[in-house]
Design a protein around this motif. Structure first.
Motif, PDB file in Angstrom:
ATOM      1  N   HIS A   1       1.050  -0.662   0.206  1.00  0.00           N
ATOM      2  CA  HIS A   1       0.245   0.348   0.058  1.00  0.00           C
ATOM      3  C   HIS A   1       0.868   1.757  -0.010  1.00  0.00           C
ATOM      4  O   HIS A   1       1.287   2.154   1.460  1.00  0.00           O
TER       5      HIS A   1
ATOM      6  N   GLN B   1      -5.313   2.231   6.413  1.00  0.00           N
ATOM      7  CA  GLN B   1      -4.231   0.410   5.634  1.00  0.00           C
ATOM      8  C   GLN B   1      -2.742  -0.021   6.401  1.00  0.00           C
ATOM      9  O   GLN B   1      -2.380   0.580   7.421  1.00  0.00           O
TER      10      GLN B   1
ATOM     11  N   THR C   1      -7.033  -3.071   7.108  1.00  0.00           N
ATOM     12  CA  THR C   1      -6.414  -3.971   6.029  1.00  0.00           C
ATOM     13  C   THR C   1      -6.627  -5.479   6.679  1.00  0.00           C
ATOM     14  O   THR C   1      -6.317  -5.895   6.239  1.00  0.00           O
TER      15      THR C   1
END
Lengths: 426, 157
Positions: free
Chosen positions: A324, A348, A355
């Motif tokens: 990412h 993220q 995530t």
């Protein structure tokens, strides 16, 4: 001889066989027929800021160096000395005038040309250096996105991206007038097949279920913005396996709606920016910081995903690496880029609030799909009301699996391509 | 009198025990109001605030992280991972009457859904003395593998 699986028997318009996630033979075929033959994303322009800048990465399973030479041209070179095969560079990024193999000292230029070998007398007259550069892949770029391919015959990148280009342009408006730059990345693996991740980038259906705990952690206004599954968004098949999923239509063009009130969560930032920028520019920056309202899935390995680049790399049939990559404004206000970093960390990466839950869902698909025989994975959501735009592109509602169908259509084309099959057989 | 290594170790061990035994709410009270919980990517960064980290938690984000872990609404933490961590190799880098900096090693084993995973880290604590005993002003967890691909971590390092 082992009988290869027949891809055409595994994927249909509205379903796929569960073995597509765990058949090792099929995985090897994918590496040859998909990752060797398509345009594979390797870097963003900002990863190579100067002449001599380089990064190391992979095209499918092949280690490569992406290098900017003295004249500014970008080369994608196999990271393999032409002498005995050792990698010539193990740094993740940096600046180099040349790449010298550590084993016997063969030295290559930024463009891959073999410059010198120690004790050349040992070869007599037989060493033609011009015939032994680092092997170069074909390279093309669009709006800062650099792609490479082993396939000399594939269509130009421009044509391959087609209608996806408009969406790339829209995505890059997150620079708020400055160029986009990468700002570091979260990298993690999950024990599952790469296609599970490919699907997920075009799956809005899971969001309110999987990301409950993320939604709990943001303010009401932000919760409302992310409440998109029954909204006016859509998924559109952009051809060649690409698709776009528009979750928040108001955030498609970040240079529009600049009159809209500044969201609560960005008030502090707006106040701070007001010291240095006029009101119009403050609004543009703040809107850019919030990110785009869509995911652009570029088959097979990269996505422009709301506010970051998502890059996948297959490691094995049941192991995938995901990056990412955070992006920001190159030359823009540092306080705004810091807010972007904190937003990225919030959702993220392996310690984010989003995530790990995605990863858990993918992990379960990999394990669950091993159960039983001949049981389909369903890809039919939104098919009933799927329609065609005037442009001829298929679209359906935001939670439709139109993007997955787009990817699997291209998967089937690639996997059954006669040239690819002949090439693999050689 | 300066904060002693023995005092610091006692406090750090208490924190480790709370985290392994899931006492996350109590854990929150170990920090100063301005305290930071940082898991960097680049262990050599001068200023973590200006860099992308795995976590850069102020009080609000720590509270959110704990709420998330205890909510039963995060599938990666339901059931939660079990962890065992062992800290050692303590070294007092700086100390005076009100604050100190201690560096140590942490070996952590995680168990979840039949899978065992390991994370080693160099951990630096910035501790301050308050009326309520020692508190964490900064905890920086530099994973040995921070620049490599990790697996997901739905617990507190």
């Amino acid at each position: 001889m082992t009988l290869l699986p027949d891809p055409a028997s595994l994927v249909n318009e509205d379903r796929a066989d569960g073995s597509i996630y765990n058949n090792a033979l099929l995985y090897d075929m994918e590496m040859d027929r998909i990752f060797k033959r398509n345009w594979i994303w390797v870097a963003h322009r900002s990863d190579l800021p100067d002449p001599g800048s380089f990064i190391t990465t992979f095209v499918g399973q092949h280690p490569v160096i992406v290098s900017r030479d003295r004249k500014g041209e970008v080369h994608v070179l196999l990271n393999r000395c032409r002498h005995r095969g050792a990698t010539v560079c193990e740094h993740k990024s940096g600046k180099a005038a040349s790449f010298v193999c550590p084993y016997h000292g063969w030295a290559y230029g930024q463009d891959g040309a073999l410059r010198a070998v120690p004790q050349p007398k040992g070869y007599g007259d037989s060493l033609d250096k011009s015939k032994l550069p680092l092997v170069s892949l074909r390279v093309e770029d669009y709006n800062g996105m650099i792609f490479a391919t082993f396939n000399a015959d594939i269509m130009p990148l421009d044509e391959w991206l087609g209608p996806a280009k408009i969406w790339i342009d829209l995505f890059m408006k997150q620079g708020a007038g400055w160029p986009i730059k990468t700002m570091g990345e979260h990298k993690f693996t999950f024990p599952g097949n790469w296609k599970i991740q490919l699907e997920n980038t075009t799956d809005a259906y899971h969001f309110p279920i999987v990301h409950k705990s993320f939604l709990d952690s943001v303010d009401n206004q932000t919760q409302n913005i992310f409440d998109f599954v029954e909204g006016d968004g859509f998924v559109e098949d952009l051809g060649n396996g690409h698709s776009v999923m528009v979750m928040i239509p108001e955030l498609v063009d970040l240079e529009e709606n600049l009159d809209a009130p500044i969201p609560e969560r960005f008030q502090k930032l707006a106040e701070a920016l007001s010291k240095d920028y006029p009101p119009e520019k403050v609004r543009q920056i703040v809107r850019a910081v919030g990110g785009s309202g869509f995911n652009l899935n570029l088959y097979p390995n990269v996505a422009c995903s709301m506010a970051f680049f998502r890059v996948l790399r297959p490691l094995a049939v049941d192991e995938t690496e995901i990056r990412h990559i955070a992006i920001g404004m190159d030359g823009g206000p540092e306080i705004a880029n810091e807010v972007r970093l904190r937003l990225h960390e919030h959702f993220q990466g392996p310690l984010g609030f989003g995530t790990p839950d995605d990863s858990e869902a993918w992990d379960r698909v990999q394990r669950g799909a091993l159960a039983g025989y001949n049981i389909d994975i369903l890809l039919n959501r939104g098919l009933e009301h799927e329609a065609k735009r005037e442009s001829g592109l298929l679209f359906s509602d935001v939670t439709a699996e139109t993007g997955m169908r787009a990817a699997y259509r291209q998967w089937l084309t690639d996997m059954t391509c006669e040239t690819a099959i002949e090439e693999a057989a050689q | 009198m300066s904060i002693t290594l023995a005092d610091a170790i006692e406090f750090i061990t208490l924190e480790a025990d709370m985290l392994d035994y899931g006492q996350f709410k109590e854990w929150l009270s170990l920090y100063t109001p301005d305290g930071l919980y940082i898991v960097p990517i680049d262990p050599d960064a001068d200023d973590y605030q200006k860099k992308l980290n795995y976590a850069y938690d102020n009080a609000e984000m720590r509270q959110n992280r704990v709420t998330r872990l205890l909510s039963g609404r995060a599938i990666s933490a339901m059931p939660p991972a079990h962890t065992v961590r062992l800290l050692g190799r303590y070294r007092m880098l700086e100390t005076d009457e009100t604050k100190c900096i201690v560096r140590c090693a942490q070996m952590l084993t995680e168990m979840r859904q039949g899978r065992e995973r390991y994370y080693s880290a160099n951990v630096t604590f910035h501790l301050v003395k308050t009326d309520d005993g020692l508190k964490i002003d900064r905890k920086i967890i530099c994973l040995l593998t921070s620049t490599e691909a990790l697996t997901t971590v739905s617990y507190i390092l």
